[in-house]
Write a protein that holds these residues in place. Structure first.
Motif: not given
Length: 119
Positions: A97-110
């Motif tokens: 994920k990107s930085g920060g608390v929750a962030g943004t997921p960066l890859r396809p979900w498993g």
């Protein structure tokens, strides 16, 4: 491309513990987050850890009960879950994920790993 794979889920009674693992297929210098999705609900952030392991973040609902950690030598992130409650029942996913608390997921979900807590 590096991909994370979750494992360690199962069925446990309320008050019990589980340890989830998130194994990356290669070295990653990214923050990693654990997320969960309960039936009929949106996926939500649970816990996150910086790439160095020096910073950790938790959703209020799991603070004090869950602990996130990582072993970069093994390209693995762990989620130790104690004092589990029925409301923790969900499919658990990990993702870079990107930085920060929750962030943004960066890859396809498993596929995630199912955690079921019985009352």
């Amino acid at each position: 491309q590096v991909q994370e794979v979750e494992s360690g889920g199962g069925l446990v009674q309320a008050g019990g513990s589980l340890r989830l693992s998130c194994a990356a297929s290669g070295r990653t210098f990214l923050d990693i987050g654990w997320y969960r999705q309960a039936p009929g609900k949106e996926r939500e952030f649970v816990a996150g850890i910086s790439w160095s392991g020096g910073s950790t973040y938790y959703a209020d609902s799991v603070k004090g009960r869950f602990t996130i950690s990582r072993d970069n030598a093994k390209n693995t992130v762990f989620l130790q879950m104690n004092s589990l409650k029925p409301e923790d029942t969900a499919i658990y996913y990990c993702n870079a994920k990107s930085g920060g608390v929750a962030g943004t997921p960066l890859r396809p979900w498993g596929p995630g790993t199912q955690v079921t807590v019985s009352s």
